[in-house]
Design a protein around this motif. Structure first.
Motif, PDB file in Angstrom:
ATOM      1  N   CYS A   8       0.847  -1.188   0.000  1.00 27.14           N
ATOM      2  CA  CYS A   8       0.000   0.000   0.000  1.00 27.14           C
ATOM      3  C   CYS A   8       0.889   1.246   0.000  1.00 27.14           C
ATOM      4  O   CYS A   8       1.836   1.342   0.775  1.00 27.14           O
ATOM      5  N   LYS A   9       0.571   2.196  -0.878  1.00 26.08           N
ATOM      6  CA  LYS A   9       1.353   3.438  -0.957  1.00 26.08           C
ATOM      7  C   LYS A   9       1.264   4.257   0.325  1.00 26.08           C
ATOM      8  O   LYS A   9       2.175   5.013   0.637  1.00 26.08           O
ATOM      9  N   ALA A  10       0.210   4.100   1.074  1.00 26.68           N
ATOM     10  CA  ALA A  10       0.025   4.922   2.273  1.00 26.68           C
ATOM     11  C   ALA A  10       0.657   4.304   3.516  1.00 26.68           C
ATOM     12  O   ALA A  10       1.304   5.005   4.285  1.00 26.68           O
ATOM     13  N   CYS A  11       0.498   2.999   3.724  1.00 26.93           N
ATOM     14  CA  CYS A  11       0.962   2.404   4.990  1.00 26.93           C
ATOM     15  C   CYS A  11       2.149   1.466   4.842  1.00 26.93           C
ATOM     16  O   CYS A  11       2.772   1.105   5.828  1.00 26.93           O
ATOM     17  N   GLY A  12       2.449   1.029   3.619  1.00 24.20           N
ATOM     18  CA  GLY A  12       3.604   0.161   3.409  1.00 24.20           C
ATOM     19  C   GLY A  12       3.353  -1.320   3.615  1.00 24.20           C
ATOM     20  O   GLY A  12       4.227  -2.132   3.366  1.00 24.20           O
ATOM     21  N   HIS A  13       2.171  -1.696   4.054  1.00 21.21           N
ATOM     22  CA  HIS A  13       1.831  -3.113   4.210  1.00 21.21           C
ATOM     23  C   HIS A  13       1.197  -3.619   2.915  1.00 21.21           C
ATOM     24  O   HIS A  13       0.567  -2.857   2.177  1.00 21.21           O
ATOM     25  N   PRO A  14       1.316  -4.917   2.630  1.00 19.69           N
ATOM     26  CA  PRO A  14       0.786  -5.433   1.369  1.00 19.69           C
ATOM     27  C   PRO A  14      -0.737  -5.555   1.356  1.00 19.69           C
ATOM     28  O   PRO A  14      -1.379  -5.606   2.399  1.00 19.69           O
ATOM     29  N   MET A  15      -1.238  -5.613   0.122  1.00 20.44           N
ATOM     30  CA  MET A  15      -2.622  -6.021  -0.052  1.00 20.44           C
ATOM     31  C   MET A  15      -2.616  -7.504   0.328  1.00 20.44           C
ATOM     32  O   MET A  15      -1.875  -8.286  -0.256  1.00 20.44           O
ATOM     33  N   LEU A  16      -3.394  -7.870   1.328  1.00 16.53           N
ATOM     34  CA  LEU A  16      -3.372  -9.256   1.796  1.00 16.53           C
ATOM     35  C   LEU A  16      -4.385 -10.103   1.048  1.00 16.53           C
ATOM     36  O   LEU A  16      -5.486  -9.649   0.740  1.00 16.53           O
ATOM     37  N   SER A  17      -3.988 -11.327   0.793  1.00 21.80           N
ATOM     38  CA  SER A  17      -4.923 -12.295   0.249  1.00 21.80           C
ATOM     39  C   SER A  17      -6.022 -12.520   1.274  1.00 21.80           C
ATOM     40  O   SER A  17      -5.751 -12.666   2.472  1.00 21.80           O
ATOM     41  N   SER A  18      -7.239 -12.567   0.800  1.00 29.02           N
ATOM     42  CA  SER A  18      -8.370 -12.793   1.701  1.00 29.02           C
ATOM     43  C   SER A  18      -8.282 -14.162   2.380  1.00 29.02           C
ATOM     44  O   SER A  18      -8.939 -14.396   3.383  1.00 29.02           O
ATOM     45  N   TYR A  19      -7.423 -15.054   1.861  1.00 27.52           N
ATOM     46  CA  TYR A  19      -7.277 -16.386   2.441  1.00 27.52           C
ATOM     47  C   TYR A  19      -6.477 -16.393   3.742  1.00 27.52           C
ATOM     48  O   TYR A  19      -6.485 -17.387   4.458  1.00 27.52           O
ATOM     49  N   GLU A  26      -8.434  -8.057   8.310  1.00 21.18           N
ATOM     50  CA  GLU A  26      -9.244  -8.343   7.122  1.00 21.18           C
ATOM     51  C   GLU A  26      -9.449  -7.098   6.259  1.00 21.18           C
ATOM     52  O   GLU A  26      -9.631  -7.201   5.048  1.00 21.18           O
ATOM     53  N   TRP A  27      -9.352  -5.917   6.846  1.00 21.79           N
ATOM     54  CA  TRP A  27      -9.472  -4.661   6.096  1.00 21.79           C
ATOM     55  C   TRP A  27      -8.346  -4.530   5.067  1.00 21.79           C
ATOM     56  O   TRP A  27      -8.489  -3.805   4.084  1.00 21.79           O
ATOM     57  N   MET A  28      -7.235  -5.249   5.255  1.00 17.64           N
ATOM     58  CA  MET A  28      -6.099  -5.156   4.341  1.00 17.64           C
ATOM     59  C   MET A  28      -6.319  -5.919   3.033  1.00 17.64           C
ATOM     60  O   MET A  28      -5.494  -5.858   2.128  1.00 17.64           O
ATOM     61  N   SER A  29      -7.426  -6.653   2.933  1.00 12.41           N
ATOM     62  CA  SER A  29      -7.740  -7.300   1.657  1.00 12.41           C
ATOM     63  C   SER A  29      -8.779  -6.500   0.862  1.00 12.41           C
ATOM     64  O   SER A  29      -9.047  -6.806  -0.299  1.00 12.41           O
ATOM     65  N   ASP A  30      -9.340  -5.463   1.465  1.00  8.40           N
ATOM     66  CA  ASP A  30     -10.271  -4.553   0.784  1.00  8.40           C
ATOM     67  C   ASP A  30      -9.429  -3.428   0.192  1.00  8.40           C
ATOM     68  O   ASP A  30      -8.909  -2.583   0.924  1.00  8.40           O
ATOM     69  N   VAL A  31      -9.261  -3.429  -1.132  1.00 12.79           N
ATOM     70  CA  VAL A  31      -8.234  -2.592  -1.756  1.00 12.79           C
ATOM     71  C   VAL A  31      -8.775  -1.698  -2.869  1.00 12.79           C
ATOM     72  O   VAL A  31      -9.862  -1.912  -3.394  1.00 12.79           O
ATOM     73  N   VAL A  32      -7.932  -0.720  -3.221  1.00 12.72           N
ATOM     74  CA  VAL A  32      -8.166   0.156  -4.366  1.00 12.72           C
ATOM     75  C   VAL A  32      -6.873   0.140  -5.172  1.00 12.72           C
ATOM     76  O   VAL A  32      -5.798   0.343  -4.621  1.00 12.72           O
ATOM     77  N   VAL A  33      -6.995  -0.113  -6.459  1.00  7.80           N
ATOM     78  CA  VAL A  33      -5.837  -0.201  -7.345  1.00  7.80           C
ATOM     79  C   VAL A  33      -5.981   0.834  -8.457  1.00  7.80           C
ATOM     80  O   VAL A  33      -6.985   0.858  -9.163  1.00  7.80           O
ATOM     81  N   LEU A  34      -4.970   1.699  -8.574  1.00  9.95           N
ATOM     82  CA  LEU A  34      -4.939   2.698  -9.639  1.00  9.95           C
ATOM     83  C   LEU A  34      -3.946   2.224 -10.694  1.00  9.95           C
ATOM     84  O   LEU A  34      -2.827   1.827 -10.370  1.00  9.95           O
ATOM     85  N   ALA A  35      -4.364   2.273 -11.960  1.00 14.44           N
ATOM     86  CA  ALA A  35      -3.478   1.865 -13.051  1.00 14.44           C
ATOM     87  C   ALA A  35      -3.045   3.083 -13.857  1.00 14.44           C
ATOM     88  O   ALA A  35      -3.717   4.125 -13.839  1.00 14.44           O
ATOM     89  N   HIS A  65      -4.812   0.035   0.491  1.00 16.79           N
ATOM     90  CA  HIS A  65      -5.931  -0.558   1.216  1.00 16.79           C
ATOM     91  C   HIS A  65      -7.031   0.503   1.151  1.00 16.79           C
ATOM     92  O   HIS A  65      -6.732   1.704   1.197  1.00 16.79           O
ATOM     93  N   LYS A  66      -8.265   0.100   1.052  1.00 23.47           N
ATOM     94  CA  LYS A  66      -9.352   1.074   0.933  1.00 23.47           C
ATOM     95  C   LYS A  66      -9.345   2.067   2.095  1.00 23.47           C
ATOM     96  O   LYS A  66      -9.506   3.274   1.892  1.00 23.47           O
ATOM     97  N   ALA A  67      -9.119   1.581   3.318  1.00 22.50           N
ATOM     98  CA  ALA A  67      -9.105   2.473   4.489  1.00 22.50           C
ATOM     99  C   ALA A  67      -7.990   3.510   4.365  1.00 22.50           C
ATOM    100  O   ALA A  67      -8.189   4.690   4.678  1.00 22.50           O
ATOM    101  N   SER A  98      -0.814  -7.486  11.594  1.00 21.87           N
ATOM    102  CA  SER A  98      -1.989  -7.599  12.447  1.00 21.87           C
ATOM    103  C   SER A  98      -2.289  -6.265  13.110  1.00 21.87           C
ATOM    104  O   SER A  98      -1.846  -5.984  14.219  1.00 21.87           O
ATOM    105  N   PHE A  99      -3.045  -5.424  12.400  1.00 17.58           N
ATOM    106  CA  PHE A  99      -3.385  -4.092  12.878  1.00 17.58           C
ATOM    107  C   PHE A  99      -4.864  -3.824  12.665  1.00 17.58           C
ATOM    108  O   PHE A  99      -5.438  -4.243  11.666  1.00 17.58           O
ATOM    109  N   SER A 100      -5.437  -3.086  13.580  1.00 19.65           N
ATOM    110  CA  SER A 100      -6.815  -2.648  13.397  1.00 19.65           C
ATOM    111  C   SER A 100      -6.853  -1.596  12.299  1.00 19.65           C
ATOM    112  O   SER A 100      -5.872  -0.890  12.057  1.00 19.65           O
ATOM    113  N   GLU A 101      -7.976  -1.495  11.663  1.00 15.07           N
ATOM    114  CA  GLU A 101      -8.150  -0.534  10.573  1.00 15.07           C
ATOM    115  C   GLU A 101      -7.862   0.886  11.050  1.00 15.07           C
ATOM    116  O   GLU A 101      -8.375   1.315  12.087  1.00 15.07           O
ATOM    117  N   PRO A 102      -7.041   1.634  10.309  1.00 11.15           N
ATOM    118  CA  PRO A 102      -6.740   3.010  10.724  1.00 11.15           C
ATOM    119  C   PRO A 102      -7.966   3.912  10.552  1.00 11.15           C
ATOM    120  O   PRO A 102      -8.660   3.840   9.544  1.00 11.15           O
TER     121      PRO A 102
END
Length: 185
Positions: A8-19, A26-35, A65-67, A98-102
């Motif tokens: 993620c450009k904002a927090c540095g953590h990856p987009m996580l697989s929902s698996y 779980e908020w880290m798998s809800d993402v926005v991707v700009l191309a 991440h969307k958040a 393992s972080f709560s949604e910001p």
């Protein structure tokens, strides 16, 4: 192709697989991707390049991440590609992501600091998982199972590892430059 992800450009953590998400991340798998072409994809990231119902086939997106994207003011213009996630958004140890949604910029800042630290220490579990996988392929090749295919896969993993090591060195240099710049300010 196996798992892959971007930080993620904002927090540095990856987009996580929902698996691999839990109640904390779980908020880290809800993402926005700009191309670069102006496309904006939103949805759950599956770890294999799908965002929601869309197959992501662009080379290097600007990922959020969307958040985090919302806290950053919902940017819609592609500015710079995100860094490829060394842990592939899947192979990481307990509590690494393992972080709560910001909810505030301060939350986001704290998560980013932890993300930088995770990048520095990155991925013993990723390395171990890949090593175990490669050893299983080598074992199969030694016992005559799909020798050509397994050898090709091992070679591809070695090339991928060399690429990742170059990326890690580049990230280390960028962090050092940022640290020096922060000290000068």
């Amino acid at each position: 192709m196996g798992f892959f992800s971007w930080n993620c450009k904002a927090c540095g953590h990856p987009m996580l697989s929902s698996y691999v998400t839990d109640e904390h991340n779980e908020w880290m798998s809800d993402v926005v991707v700009l191309a670069e072409d102006g496309s904006i994809l939103k949805g759950e990231y599956d770890g294999y390049g799908r965002v929601g119902e869309h197959e992501y086939d662009y080379d290097e997106p600007e990922a959020y991440h969307k958040a985090c994207w919302e806290l950053e003011g919902k940017p819609t213009e592609f500015k710079e590609a995100s860094v490829s996630a060394r842990d592939q958004g899947y192979f990481f140890g307990p509590d690494v992501h393992s972080f709560s949604e910001p909810k505030t910029q301060e939350d986001l800042r704290q998560i980013k600091i932890a993300g930088d630290m995770a990048q520095q220490q990155c991925c013993d579990s990723w390395r171990m998982a890949h090593l175990e996988y490669l050893l299983s392929l080598a074992h199969k090749a030694l016992h005559g199972e799909n020798v050509e295919e397994n050898t090709k896969t091992i070679d591809e993993h070695i090339a991928q590892r060399e690429k990742k090591e170059k990326e890690q060195e580049e990230l280390r240099k960028q962090r050092e430059e940022r640290s020096v710049a922060q000290l000068e300010n």
